[in-house]
Design a protein around this motif. Structure first.
Motif, short mmCIF file in Angstrom:
data_model
loop_
_atom_site.label_atom_id
_atom_site.label_comp_id
_atom_site.label_asym_id
_atom_site.label_seq_id
_atom_site.Cartn_x
_atom_site.Cartn_y
_atom_site.Cartn_z
N THR A 84 0.88 -1.16 0.07
CA THR A 84 0.22 0.02 -0.14
C THR A 84 1.04 1.12 -0.10
N ARG A 86 0.62 3.86 1.86
CA ARG A 86 0.87 4.19 3.35
C ARG A 86 1.36 3.03 3.99
N SER A 88 1.44 0.06 5.68
CA SER A 88 0.18 -0.64 6.37
C SER A 88 0.44 -1.72 7.03
N PHE A 89 1.41 -1.99 7.67
CA PHE A 89 1.80 -3.12 8.57
C PHE A 89 1.82 -2.54 10.22
N TRP A 90 1.89 -3.34 10.90
CA TRP A 90 1.48 -3.07 12.45
C TRP A 90 2.61 -2.37 13.06
N ASP A 92 2.74 -1.30 15.91
CA ASP A 92 3.05 -1.88 17.51
C ASP A 92 3.48 -3.28 17.51
N LEU A 93 3.78 -3.85 16.35
CA LEU A 93 4.23 -5.29 16.47
C LEU A 93 5.80 -5.10 15.87
N THR A 94 6.56 -5.97 16.44
CA THR A 94 7.90 -5.88 15.96
C THR A 94 8.11 -6.35 14.63
N PHE A 101 3.23 -12.92 11.49
CA PHE A 101 1.64 -12.86 11.09
C PHE A 101 1.24 -12.83 9.72
N ARG B 23 1.04 -4.35 24.49
CA ARG B 23 1.75 -3.25 24.34
C ARG B 23 0.77 -2.06 24.72
N GLY B 212 -5.05 2.16 8.66
CA GLY B 212 -4.71 1.92 7.02
C GLY B 212 -4.10 0.36 6.94
N THR B 213 -4.15 -0.16 8.18
CA THR B 213 -3.65 -1.72 8.01
C THR B 213 -4.75 -2.73 7.56
N ASN B 216 -4.40 -3.98 4.24
CA ASN B 216 -3.42 -5.04 4.14
C ASN B 216 -4.01 -6.21 4.33
#
Lengths: 308, 377
Positions: A84, A86, A88-90, A92-94, A101, B23, B212-213, B216
């Protein structure tokens, strides 16, 4: 290389009565890097979303990797990597958690190995447990590409992947894309950068929802039949204003110290420029991709402006 | 469309939610903080049978009889007496809200009483809040009787009047002392669960859209059912943590009895949490961002708290309000929890309150599956 990676015909999509994508037909061959260009709001993102089944077209049909975009979007989703515009992954995840995921979402076998390998390829072994949100823009884009590539898609749809990324990171990114293309992966990439456009095998230019030109960079430049003169000297801004007013001159564009003056009639253009710019250094130059795109954009706007 | 459910994908969503939740400190604080704060506030601060209400006493005379009435008022524990100089001052105190009641004994009360003239005392109450005065006013009859029996002895026994031809014997079952917190604390369980679980799932879904996730997720092979149920699971877990916190506090702080079956409570809670979560997911498919999800949660929360019988007696509501209350899951859960804790409900007693929850879950779940946007259109 039997059927093309993307083959869509007459795609249309409206939002709230506004045509965002208007009769777009496009063929992307296997192993091809296909550049998708056009100004902001021209319908690039919408077109990409139509092709991977995130949006349903109002009209038109087509296939993506041989699957019907209207009926078989589930099969398309498994084989396509979509990045995407922007990030668009998380955040707040590493990095590792994000990749794990994604691996689960695509039901991959040997997830741990795949993820380890992806992190190694990224060169992020030491930072795998860092939150994705804390990465810099360039690293985010690389992570996003790695995540899109995780399930080994046959087609990559990249929506302005290098927006806001520094030149070195962009160059690395494109080297990566070319490596992937060499492996037979097809890429459809939208961009605003001319240097990136020139790295594509083929290009499509879209403005106001309409596809204005397709082909290789040379073909697109040739199709517009523009002639360009470079003018050098002092006070170019004032000269540009004077030239713009002349009917023989289609457009003027500043390129560093030179003013590119383009027109469709070579001799008329020459006459007009020579008549106005005595004391300036005038040399004919090859019309560049950027000249052509600016020309097409202004042109299409005129056409659309005339419509009620 | 192929109806495929992949455990791997689903588990991926569950794991991701847990990681994100871990978190998110504020949400975590909310999970523990809201039950504790609500329980302490409601449990300690709310009393629907208030006692020791300030009462101004205006005595037109000082006799043994008036003293006896004073004592009887005092002994009832409903009245805390302050003396006012005259009628005028007492009225002012009442108007200013400094006293809840004014009791006036006229000048020649005792004399007229002895003559058998059946004299009257005046009790003026600030009745703006019916709850505040209700208990005290109901106790008045007993106060008169007690004062009369003390004073009207010997030669005055004739004043006592004949006993009533028959009487009521009252047994207050399940909560003999009429303690408000026996009712409030179990009721709070449902209220807290409604508030936190609906809000948290609502936010969890809209957060994906806002950041925006969601794009995805939609571009991946994960199905709407997998996303929705996967997102719900962590909150079912959290709901049960909250139930445990509330039960522990209600036992430690308020001595609320637990007469029924813990397993029954667990099942009821599971159903109720599931019902709330489906509501949260549904709201979030309509909300464009997290703020809207919060606003919708409030819209859902208000009728729940008002019409479920948590705050006001269900039987006392007009029919239309009961009809609304009857479609809210909190109504049934309140009855179930109070039944299990205070009445020792068996499974057969419980069933009428469980199956509406089940129906609610199924209906809302199908609505939300219908409206979940699989594309970005």
């Amino acid at each position: 290389m039997t059927d093309p990676a993307i083959d869509v015909k007459h795609l249309c999509k409206s939002f709230h009565g506004r045509r965002v994508v208007d009769d777009v037909s496009l063929t992307v061959g296997r192993g091809e890097i296909y550049g998708f260009l056009g100004p902001n709001g021209s319908g690039k993102t919408t077109s990409i979303r139509l092709m991977c089944g995130l949006l349903t077209p109002d009209k038109g049909s087509g296939t993506c990797l041989g699957f019907d975009i209207l009926q078989e979007s589930a099969s398309i989703k498994r084989r396509v990597g979509y990045m995407t515009q922007r990030f668009s992954f998380w955040e707040d995840l590493t990095i590792r958690e994000n990749l794990e995921f994604v691996a689960r979402l695509y039901e991959m076998d040997r997830r741990r190995e795949t993820v380890d390998l992806a992190i190694e390829n990224l060169g992020l072994q030491g930072r795998a447990n860092q939150l994705a949100g804390s990465l810099s823009g360039g690293w985010k884009q690389r992570l996003a590409l790695a995540a899109c590539m995780l399930h080994k898609p046959e087609l990559l749809l990249l929506d302005e992947p290098t927006a806001g990324v520094d030149p070195t990171a962009r160059r690395d990114y494109w080297e990566e894309l070319h490596k992937l293309a060499a492996q037979g992966i097809s890429v459809l990439v939208s961009t605003h950068y001319m240097d990136e456009a020139e790295r594509c095998h083929k290009l499509a230019y879209i403005a106001y929802g309409k596809l204005l030109a397709t082909g290789t960079a040379q073909e697109i430049v040739a199709s517009q039949k523009l002639f360009t003169l470079a003018v050098r000297g002092d006070g170019l801004a004032a000269l540009a204003a004077r030239l713009e007013a002349m009917p023989e001159v289609a457009q003027t564009v500043m390129f560093g110290t030179a003013l590119h003056v383009s027109g469709t009639d070579e001799s008329a253009l020459q006459g007009a420029v020579n008549g106005t710019s005595s004391g300036y250094e005038v040399t004919p130059v090859e019309t560049g991709l950027e000249d052509v795109f600016i020309y097409m954009m202004n042109h299409s706007r005129d056409n659309f402006g005339a419509r009620p | 469309m192929r109806l495929a459910f992949s455990f791997t994908r689903w588990w991926g969503v569950v794991m991701k939610e847990f990681l994100q939740l871990r978190r998110d400190r504020l949400t975590f604080g909310m999970i523990v903080g809201i039950p504790v704060i609500q329980l302490v506030l409601f449990g300690y601060a709310i009393n629907s049978d208030p006692k020791h209400l300030p009462t101004a006493l205006v005595l037109g005379e000082q006799t043994g009889f008036t003293r006896s009435i004073e004592t009887a008022l005092h002994n009832s524990e409903y009245f805390s007496l302050v003396t006012a100089a005259d009628e005028q001052e007492a009225r002012t105190l009442l108007a200013q809200g400094k006293v809840q009641f004014v009791v006036s004994v006229p000048q020649d009360f005792t004399r007229r009483l002895l003559r058998g003239e059946h004299p009257a005392m005046l009790l003026e109450a600030d009745a703006t809040d019916p709850t505040a005065t209700g208990g005290a006013l109901a106790a008045l009859q007993g106060i008169v009787a007690s004062a009369a029996s003390r004073e009207c002895r010997g030669a005055l026994a004739f004043l006592r009047g004949k006993p009533d031809p028959f009487q009521f014997i009252v047994h207050r079952l399940y909560n003999p002392e009429g303690l408000t917190h026996y009712n409030i604390v179990p009721g709070l369980m449902g209220v807290i669960l409604t508030m936190t679980t609906v809000m948290m799932t609502g936010l969890a879904m809209t957060r994906e859209r806002e950041r925006g996730t969601m794009e995805n997720l939609l571009a991946s092979p994960v199905s709407p059912l997998e996303i929705m149920t996967g997102k719900i699971v962590p909150y079912i877990f959290i709901g049960h943590v909250q139930v445990a916190i509330i039960l522990l506090l209600s036992f430690l702080l308020f001595d609320v009895p637990f007469l029924g079956n813990p397993l029954a409570l667990y099942v009821a809670a599971l159903l109720f949490i599931a019902a709330n979560l489906t509501v949260g997911v549904t709201l979030s498919s309509f909300a464009k961002n997290q703020l809207q999800a919060l606003q919708m949660t409030l819209f859902y929360f208000l009728p729940n708290i008002m019409l479920s019988g948590f705050m006001f007696p269900f039987a006392g509501m007009p029919k239309w309000a009961q009809a609304i209350g009857n479609i809210l899951p909190l109504t049934y859960f309140n009855r179930a929890v109070r039944g299990i804790l205070l009445k020792g409900y068996s499974w057969t007693d419980l069933w009428p309150h469980l199956f509406p929850l089940l129906i609610f879950c199924l209906v809302v779940m199908s609505i939300s599956a219908r409206f979940f946007k699989k594309t970005l259109d």
